[in-house]
Design an enzyme around this catalytic site. Structure first.
Site, mmCIF file in Angstrom:
data_model
loop_
_atom_site.group_PDB
_atom_site.id
_atom_site.type_symbol
_atom_site.label_atom_id
_atom_site.label_comp_id
_atom_site.label_asym_id
_atom_site.label_seq_id
_atom_site.Cartn_x
_atom_site.Cartn_y
_atom_site.Cartn_z
ATOM 1 N N MET A 43 0.825 -1.209 0.000
ATOM 2 C CA MET A 43 0.000 0.000 0.000
ATOM 3 C C MET A 43 0.860 1.260 0.000
ATOM 4 O O MET A 43 0.780 2.081 0.904
ATOM 5 C CB MET A 43 -0.933 -0.013 1.229
ATOM 6 C CG MET A 43 -1.787 -1.263 1.322
ATOM 7 S SD MET A 43 -2.776 -1.548 -0.147
ATOM 8 C CE MET A 43 -3.981 -0.254 0.058
ATOM 9 N N ASN A 95 1.546 -5.822 -10.189
ATOM 10 C CA ASN A 95 0.720 -5.417 -9.048
ATOM 11 C C ASN A 95 -0.627 -6.118 -9.114
ATOM 12 O O ASN A 95 -1.186 -6.312 -10.200
ATOM 13 C CB ASN A 95 0.498 -3.896 -9.104
ATOM 14 C CG ASN A 95 -0.351 -3.383 -7.951
ATOM 15 O OD1 ASN A 95 -0.187 -3.811 -6.803
ATOM 16 N ND2 ASN A 95 -1.282 -2.482 -8.245
ATOM 17 N N SER A 112 -7.405 -7.309 -10.792
ATOM 18 C CA SER A 112 -6.580 -7.261 -12.004
ATOM 19 C C SER A 112 -5.111 -7.422 -11.643
ATOM 20 O O SER A 112 -4.676 -6.968 -10.579
ATOM 21 C CB SER A 112 -6.731 -5.896 -12.695
ATOM 22 O OG SER A 112 -8.075 -5.578 -12.938
HETATM 23 C C1 GRF Z 1 -5.749 -7.456 -1.420
HETATM 24 O O1 GRF Z 1 -7.116 -7.460 -1.350
HETATM 25 C C2 GRF Z 1 -5.284 -6.612 -2.577
HETATM 26 O O2 GRF Z 1 -6.166 -6.605 -3.651
HETATM 27 C C3 GRF Z 1 -5.214 -5.240 -1.970
HETATM 28 O O3 GRF Z 1 -4.747 -5.458 -0.663
HETATM 29 C C4 GRF Z 1 -5.144 -6.747 -0.238
HETATM 30 C C5 GRF Z 1 -3.956 -7.442 0.296
HETATM 31 O O4 GRF Z 1 -4.313 -8.564 1.006
HETATM 32 N N1 GRF Z 1 -4.385 -4.349 -2.724
HETATM 33 P P1 GRF Z 1 -3.216 -9.486 1.691
HETATM 34 O O5 GRF Z 1 -2.299 -8.609 2.505
HETATM 35 O O6 GRF Z 1 -2.496 -10.225 0.605
HETATM 36 O O7 GRF Z 1 -4.013 -10.423 2.553
#
Ligand code: GRF
Length: 216
Positions: A96, A113, A142
């Protein structure tokens, strides 16, 4: 984890739970994915995914992004650790944090990503709530190669889910999660088999130009 020669080597960047990282680890252990995870890096010390890496005996690092005042300094540190492992591919799996242009350029065509929307719809954050607010019939996830434009790089694989009237943003995220896991494992499998590549801004699948994302 034992490392076989010629497997695609990856480095996984995370910020949270790491359930997608776990899906990769599990697929490797089931011998369904010929990929070696060289290391996992989190930008958050509290990320549960770091523990998953530890349990699986994978090299893991935390670079706490909160302790950097300049984005570039964080990115430089990240680059130094990534390059020490020389991975074939860097995988953003719930990472993030926006990466600098320099970072993105350095790993051009070697950086993917996972994004929780049917791109090009809903780039950025709060994707599920925005899909609900827009009255969408479907949501999804995606996988794309990363370019300087946020969530704007070429998309090669998607998974989709019908939205029902009862859905909320949080239960959509929950329902989508197992589909995301399959999606990411599939993407890595395709890249490891050289089925998908990005060459000079053009996506190829089995050496043919890919004009639309594949759907699973
Ligand atoms: C996922 O839902 C992804 O799409 C989003 O963040 C989440 C990450 O989940 N960007 P995790 O940390 O792999 O459980």
């Amino acid at each position: 984890m034992c490392e076989a020669k010629n497997n695609l080597s990856i480095l996984v960047l995370i910020s949270g739970k790491g359930s997608n990282l776990q899906a990769i680890i599990d697929a490797i252990e089931r011998q369904e994915l010929a990929v070696d995870i060289r290391a996992v890096i989190s930008n958050r010390p509290e990320a549960a995914g770091l523990l998953r890496a530890k349990v699986a005996n994978i090299n893991h690092h935390c670079i706490d992004s909160k302790s950097f005042t300049h984005r570039n300094h964080f990115d430089q540190e990240l680059i130094a650790i990534i390059d020490s492992y020389q991975p074939d591919l860097v995988v953003l799996a719930g990472f993030m944090r926006i990466l600098s242009d320099e970072f993105v350029r350095r790993y051009h065509a070697k950086l993917i990503n996972l994004h929780p929307s049917l791109l090009p719809k809903f780039k950025g954050l709060d994707t599920h709530q925005r899909a609900l607010d827009a009255g969408e019939q479907q949501c999804g996830a995606s996988i794309h190669f990363v370019t300087a434009e946020l969530d704007g790089g070429p998309v090669f694989l998607q998974t989709r889910l019908n939205i029902s009237k009862q859905d909320t943003a949080s239960n959509l995220a929950l329902r989508l999660s197992p589909f995301e896991h399959k999606l990411l494992v599939k993407a890595l499998d395709m890249i490891s088999k050289n089925k998908i590549r990005l060459d000079n801004k053009v996506l190829y699948c089995d050496n043919k130009v890919l004009l639309q994302p594949l759907q699973i």
